[in-house]
Write an enzyme that holds these catalytic residues in place. Sequence first.
Site, PDB file in Angstrom:
ATOM      1  N   ALA A 176      15.158 -58.348  38.538  1.00  0.00           N
ATOM      2  CA  ALA A 176      14.751 -58.736  37.185  1.00  0.00           C
ATOM      3  C   ALA A 176      13.666 -57.796  36.664  1.00  0.00           C
ATOM      4  O   ALA A 176      13.689 -57.382  35.501  1.00  0.00           O
ATOM      5  CB  ALA A 176      14.266 -60.182  37.171  1.00  0.00           C
ATOM      6  N   TYR A 177      12.735 -57.454  37.520  1.00  0.00           N
ATOM      7  CA  TYR A 177      11.664 -56.519  37.144  1.00  0.00           C
ATOM      8  C   TYR A 177      12.265 -55.178  36.713  1.00  0.00           C
ATOM      9  O   TYR A 177      11.936 -54.635  35.647  1.00  0.00           O
ATOM     10  CB  TYR A 177      10.724 -56.340  38.330  1.00  0.00           C
TER      11      TYR A 177
END
Length: 244
Positions: free
Chosen positions: A164-165
């Site tokens: 996600a980062y």
Amino acid sequence: MTTTSTPTPVGLLSGKVVLVTGASRGIGEAAAHLFAREGATVVLAARSTDALDRVVAGVRDEGGTADAVALDLADRASIRAAVDHVERLHGRLDGAFNNGATIQQPGPLDTTSDDDVDEQFTVNFRAHWTAMNAEAALMRRTGGGAIVNTSSIGSRRANPALPAYGAMKRALNSITETAAVTWARDGIRVNGITPGGTATSMIDAWEAATPGIVAQVSSSIPMGRMAEPREVAEVAAWLLSDRA
């Protein structure tokens, strides 16, 4: 470990008003000190006001000019209020270093929670979108300026450890490029930097969650060590300067 010397300031940012977000620690804290040494009047923003006050005091002790403003990157109104605060203090904004990140719980794509995805979207993408628009609006009124966003090398390749980062930082790269093209005619330069492993508290948190990751990342870097926060701040300082 290889050590690095501290370059002598040359006034890269003399006379400029620069906003630094995420300024209470890591790269943002290093940037606060460096930009002030390079002649900037800095306005430092972060959620942790106690830590921020400590950084402001340190900059002032070194002879720099600094003020603090509370900022919650998850709150769009707070971001806009911080930029408004810069205008009230100084009447203009010449540079903005949009820095600050959260780390998701490390793990593969299929175990990353919805909450992790939402947090990464809020802090690492939407916050920059809101900040850039507010900063550009002020810069447009006062003759232009420069914006630098902190992304990550993790946005440039598959990122199975922090999916996600990496995804939100890749999205940040896209809007950074779009902003650069959109606002060029307004005299606003927009750049992004994608640091590799950097010795910050974010890395400390990752090491705590995944023991051995520091050694793993360091071994993948040709110099055999992570960057120091000041080294990343040096890149931002140059990009915010007229030399760029």
